[in-house]
Write a protein that holds these residues in place. Structure first.
Motif, PDB file in Angstrom:
ATOM      1  N   ILE A 311       0.832  -1.202   0.000  1.00 51.18           N
ATOM      2  CA  ILE A 311       0.000   0.000   0.000  1.00 51.18           C
ATOM      3  C   ILE A 311       0.871   1.257   0.000  1.00 51.18           C
ATOM      4  N   VAL A 312       1.767   1.351   0.974  1.00 56.61           N
ATOM      5  CA  VAL A 312       2.573   2.563   1.095  1.00 56.61           C
ATOM      6  C   VAL A 312       3.624   2.638  -0.009  1.00 56.61           C
ATOM      7  N   GLY A 313       4.212   1.483  -0.350  1.00 60.33           N
ATOM      8  CA  GLY A 313       5.246   1.485  -1.386  1.00 60.33           C
ATOM      9  C   GLY A 313       4.714   1.898  -2.740  1.00 60.33           C
ATOM     10  N   SER A 314       3.554   1.377  -3.124  1.00 60.60           N
ATOM     11  CA  SER A 314       2.997   1.714  -4.441  1.00 60.60           C
ATOM     12  C   SER A 314       2.625   3.191  -4.524  1.00 60.60           C
ATOM     13  N   LEU A 315       2.136   3.761  -3.419  1.00 57.12           N
ATOM     14  CA  LEU A 315       1.782   5.186  -3.424  1.00 57.12           C
ATOM     15  C   LEU A 315       3.015   6.055  -3.669  1.00 57.12           C
ATOM     16  N   HIS A 316       4.081   5.801  -2.939  1.00 57.19           N
ATOM     17  CA  HIS A 316       5.289   6.630  -3.089  1.00 57.19           C
ATOM     18  C   HIS A 316       5.975   6.376  -4.428  1.00 57.19           C
ATOM     19  N   TRP A 317       6.027   5.109  -4.863  1.00 59.89           N
ATOM     20  CA  TRP A 317       6.671   4.793  -6.138  1.00 59.89           C
ATOM     21  C   TRP A 317       5.990   5.479  -7.309  1.00 59.89           C
ATOM     22  N   SER A 318       4.674   5.649  -7.248  1.00 56.48           N
ATOM     23  CA  SER A 318       3.930   6.224  -8.378  1.00 56.48           C
ATOM     24  C   SER A 318       4.419   7.620  -8.736  1.00 56.48           C
ATOM     25  N   PHE A 319       4.988   8.335  -7.752  1.00 56.76           N
ATOM     26  CA  PHE A 319       5.511   9.669  -8.024  1.00 56.76           C
ATOM     27  C   PHE A 319       7.001   9.654  -8.343  1.00 56.76           C
ATOM     28  N   GLU A 320       7.678   8.540  -8.060  1.00 55.20           N
ATOM     29  CA  GLU A 320       9.100   8.408  -8.405  1.00 55.20           C
ATOM     30  C   GLU A 320       9.264   7.862  -9.820  1.00 55.20           C
ATOM     31  N   SER A 321       8.372   6.977 -10.233  1.00 50.02           N
ATOM     32  CA  SER A 321       8.381   6.431 -11.580  1.00 50.02           C
ATOM     33  C   SER A 321       8.009   7.514 -12.588  1.00 50.02           C
ATOM     34  N   GLU A 322       8.456   7.339 -13.830  1.00 52.37           N
ATOM     35  CA  GLU A 322       8.080   8.268 -14.904  1.00 52.37           C
ATOM     36  C   GLU A 322       6.870   7.761 -15.683  1.00 52.37           C
ATOM     37  N   ARG A 323       6.269   6.664 -15.229  1.00 52.54           N
ATOM     38  CA  ARG A 323       5.185   6.022 -15.970  1.00 52.54           C
ATOM     39  C   ARG A 323       3.921   6.891 -16.041  1.00 52.54           C
ATOM     40  N   TYR A 324       3.656   7.654 -15.006  1.00 53.67           N
ATOM     41  CA  TYR A 324       2.402   8.400 -14.927  1.00 53.67           C
ATOM     42  C   TYR A 324       2.573   9.905 -15.089  1.00 53.67           C
ATOM     43  N   PHE A 325       3.667  10.452 -14.544  1.00 54.79           N
ATOM     44  CA  PHE A 325       3.832  11.908 -14.550  1.00 54.79           C
ATOM     45  C   PHE A 325       5.131  12.348 -15.217  1.00 54.79           C
ATOM     46  N   GLY A 326       5.745  11.463 -15.999  1.00 54.92           N
ATOM     47  CA  GLY A 326       6.998  11.812 -16.644  1.00 54.92           C
ATOM     48  C   GLY A 326       8.061  12.136 -15.610  1.00 54.92           C
ATOM     49  N   LYS A 327       8.780  13.200 -15.842  1.00 51.21           N
ATOM     50  CA  LYS A 327       9.842  13.605 -14.912  1.00 51.21           C
ATOM     51  C   LYS A 327       9.330  14.606 -13.879  1.00 51.21           C
ATOM     52  N   SER A 328       7.998  14.799 -13.834  1.00 50.35           N
ATOM     53  CA  SER A 328       7.420  15.792 -12.920  1.00 50.35           C
ATOM     54  C   SER A 328       6.785  15.154 -11.690  1.00 50.35           C
ATOM     55  N   GLY A 329       7.063  13.890 -11.440  1.00 48.54           N
ATOM     56  CA  GLY A 329       6.393  13.170 -10.372  1.00 48.54           C
ATOM     57  C   GLY A 329       6.518  13.819  -9.011  1.00 48.54           C
ATOM     58  N   ARG A 330       7.703  14.238  -8.644  1.00 50.92           N
ATOM     59  CA  ARG A 330       7.886  14.835  -7.311  1.00 50.92           C
ATOM     60  C   ARG A 330       7.162  16.175  -7.207  1.00 50.92           C
ATOM     61  N   GLN A 331       7.149  16.923  -8.296  1.00 50.74           N
ATOM     62  CA  GLN A 331       6.416  18.187  -8.305  1.00 50.74           C
ATOM     63  C   GLN A 331       4.919  17.936  -8.150  1.00 50.74           C
ATOM     64  N   VAL A 332       4.409  16.925  -8.858  1.00 52.18           N
ATOM     65  CA  VAL A 332       2.997  16.577  -8.747  1.00 52.18           C
ATOM     66  C   VAL A 332       2.676  16.074  -7.342  1.00 52.18           C
ATOM     67  N   LYS A 333       3.591  15.312  -6.760  1.00 49.09           N
ATOM     68  CA  LYS A 333       3.388  14.805  -5.394  1.00 49.09           C
ATOM     69  C   LYS A 333       3.211  15.959  -4.414  1.00 49.09           C
ATOM     70  N   ALA A 334       3.972  17.032  -4.619  1.00 46.47           N
ATOM     71  CA  ALA A 334       3.906  18.184  -3.723  1.00 46.47           C
ATOM     72  C   ALA A 334       2.666  19.041  -3.967  1.00 46.47           C
ATOM     73  N   SER A 335       2.339  19.282  -5.237  1.00 48.52           N
ATOM     74  CA  SER A 335       1.227  20.185  -5.569  1.00 48.52           C
ATOM     75  C   SER A 335      -0.094  19.463  -5.748  1.00 48.52           C
ATOM     76  N   ARG A 336      -0.038  18.183  -6.138  1.00 47.61           N
ATOM     77  CA  ARG A 336      -1.199  17.341  -6.439  1.00 47.61           C
ATOM     78  C   ARG A 336      -1.988  17.838  -7.655  1.00 47.61           C
ATOM     79  N   VAL A 337      -1.392  18.750  -8.433  1.00 45.53           N
ATOM     80  CA  VAL A 337      -2.048  19.276  -9.625  1.00 45.53           C
ATOM     81  C   VAL A 337      -1.473  18.602 -10.866  1.00 45.53           C
TER      82      VAL A 337
END
Length: 345
Positions: A311-337
């Motif tokens: 549960i926790v690993g998949s949530l954090h990985w989704s923002f580290e991987s480029e599969r969903y948000f490209g190279k902007s994952g950490r930015q999206v994780k912070a802003s959620r936009v």
């Protein structure tokens, strides 16, 4: 479902939304996050295994590196030994790349792929394996059975069979443009997610031998279902942008929009509430685990902890991987936009 939908907004808007705001699932999940110390080694070894004799070049090779599957595996199996972690990472990487691995088959249909894969699992020592996906299946499974309990082996094969049955139905729905109702979608998605074989790998990775009657207990089943729902439904939220750009409707968000008559952000909020409820259900079920004696209780605690790791690993990985948000994952994780991609031609 106990999640409540907001009042449908007007559907007469001329302009389509340009962004969505993600639910704050990371803050809602308070489980400890760990990373396996063997991450770098198994990432390197799996890469060599996947690329061996393959033509993964260009965008396919870039997609592999951007996926960061070794990080996901290390977060979801943080205490596994190196040989077990390697098998888990091989399987997850192979699962993500199953389409690529079946390119050399005469028929790329899911039924044909399923036949090759399941035959390889039931007969891992047979010599005949013409398709590369069959050879790879035999390779990781022969390593898995060295230490996996009979129950874990059986659950792995059975649930992988369910996976192929469900993705076949998904392909039929996608081809016809059919959008299932929410309950039907949820039932199907619990198998298309591929989570259930990964739960069997929790047993394998931690050298567990839990009796079948314990694994079939309603509380244990409910915990597995809650973890599956969180991983799957959150994935639908995170992958929505890429999928909508391709016109793919096999996602809970368009299902909710279509059948409940709500706008995009309301559907995202609704699915986000369902995700939070699945975490809450997991916590509640975990507090009501029965006892089967000291040794079984010890193993059950490790297994349930493994579900929490997912549960926790998949949530954090989704923002580290480029599969969903490209190279902007950490930015999206912070802003959620999330800025929505244009629809492809």
């Amino acid at each position: 479902m106990s999640a409540s939908l907001s009042t449908p907004r007007s559907s007469t808007s001329v302009t389509a939304p340009k962004k969505i705001v993600l639910p704050d699932l990371v803050s809602h999940c308070t489980f400890d996050l760990g990373i396996n110390r063997h991450r770098k080694q198994i990432t390197t070894e799996t890469k060599k295994w996947l690329f061996k004799g393959d033509n993964l070049v260009g965008k396919k090779r870039d997609a592999y590196h951007g996926l960061k599957c070794g990080l996901l595996t290390s977060m979801c199996y943080p205490t596994a030994g190196c040989p077990q972690l390697r098998v888990c990472n091989d399987f997850l990487t192979y699962l993500f790349h199953l389409d690529n691995l079946s390119d050399d088959m005469d028929n790329r249909g899911t039924r044909t792929t399923a036949d090759v894969v399941l035959n390889s699992l039931y007969h891992p020592h047979a010599r005949h394996a013409p398709a590369r996906v069959g050879k790879m299946t035999r390779d990781y499974y022969k390593r898995m059975v060295l230490t996996a309990s009979p129950g874990a082996q059986q659950r792995f094969i059975e649930t992988f069979d369910f996976f192929f049955q469900s993705v076949t139905q998904q392909a039929i729905d996608r081809a016809s443009g059919a959008i299932p109702d929410l309950e039907s979608y949820i039932a199907l998605r619990r198998d298309t997610s591929g989570c259930k074989p990964c739960w069997a790998l929790i047993e394998y990775a931690n050298n567990l031998d839990i009796p079948d009657d314990v694994m079939d207990h309603p509380i244990i089943r409910s915990l597995g279902e809650a973890a599956n729902d969180l991983v799957t439904w959150s994935n639908d939220i995170f992958s929505y942008n890429v999928e909508q750009s391709k016109g793919d409707t096999h996602n809970m968000i368009p299902v909710v929009m279509h059948h409940e008559g709500v706008d995009l952000q309301s559907a995202v909020d609704f699915v986000g509430n369902m995700c939070k409820q699945s975490i809450d259900r997991f916590v509640e079920d975990r507090s009501h685990l029965p006892s089967w004696g000291a040794e079984i209780d010890r193993q059950v605690a490790i297994y349930v902890g493994g579900l929490a790791d997912w549960i926790v690993g998949s949530l954090h990985w989704s923002f580290e991987s480029e599969r969903y948000f490209g190279k902007s994952g950490r930015q999206v994780k912070a802003s959620r936009v999330v800025e929505l991609l244009p629809r492809r031609a």
